[in-house]
Motif scaffolding. Structure first.
Motif, mmCIF file in Angstrom:
data_model
loop_
_atom_site.group_PDB
_atom_site.id
_atom_site.type_symbol
_atom_site.label_atom_id
_atom_site.label_comp_id
_atom_site.label_asym_id
_atom_site.label_seq_id
_atom_site.Cartn_x
_atom_site.Cartn_y
_atom_site.Cartn_z
ATOM 1 N N ASN A 58 0.794 -1.233 0.000
ATOM 2 C CA ASN A 58 0.000 0.000 0.000
ATOM 3 C C ASN A 58 0.823 1.278 0.000
ATOM 4 N N LEU A 59 2.105 1.212 -0.289
ATOM 5 C CA LEU A 59 2.913 2.426 -0.364
ATOM 6 C C LEU A 59 2.406 3.346 -1.468
ATOM 7 N N ASP A 62 -0.739 5.113 -0.196
ATOM 8 C CA ASP A 62 -0.381 6.132 0.784
ATOM 9 C C ASP A 62 0.282 7.350 0.134
#
Length: 77
Positions: A58-59, A62
């Motif tokens: 999920n980088l 984000d």
């Protein structure tokens, strides 16, 4: 001879409004540990052959504005 199937278990979607953002493209390319994103002159490009490498970190989600990037699981569980 056994047939080898290319299994992709996730898809990555980039909102059309964000896809042309060159700064976001560079940021996504930088944060993704498995090179799913490429920054091009026209914005974000998904490197389809790397989708199966996604580690669901999920980088990218984000790093992007809310709702601009989605990681979609194509499986149950």
């Amino acid at each position: 001879m056994a047939e080898v199937l290319n299994k992709v278990f996730i898809d990555v979607e980039v909102d059309a409004a964000a896809a042309g953002d060159a700064e976001l493209a560079r940021k996504l390319e930088e944060v993704c540990p498995v090179d799913i994103f490429a920054a091009t002159e026209s914005g974000v490009e998904i490197v389809a052959e790397n989708l199966d490498e996604c580690v669901l970190c999920n980088l990218c989600v984000d790093a992007a504005p809310a709702g601009a990037v989605r990681v979609v699981k194509l499986y149950e569980g």
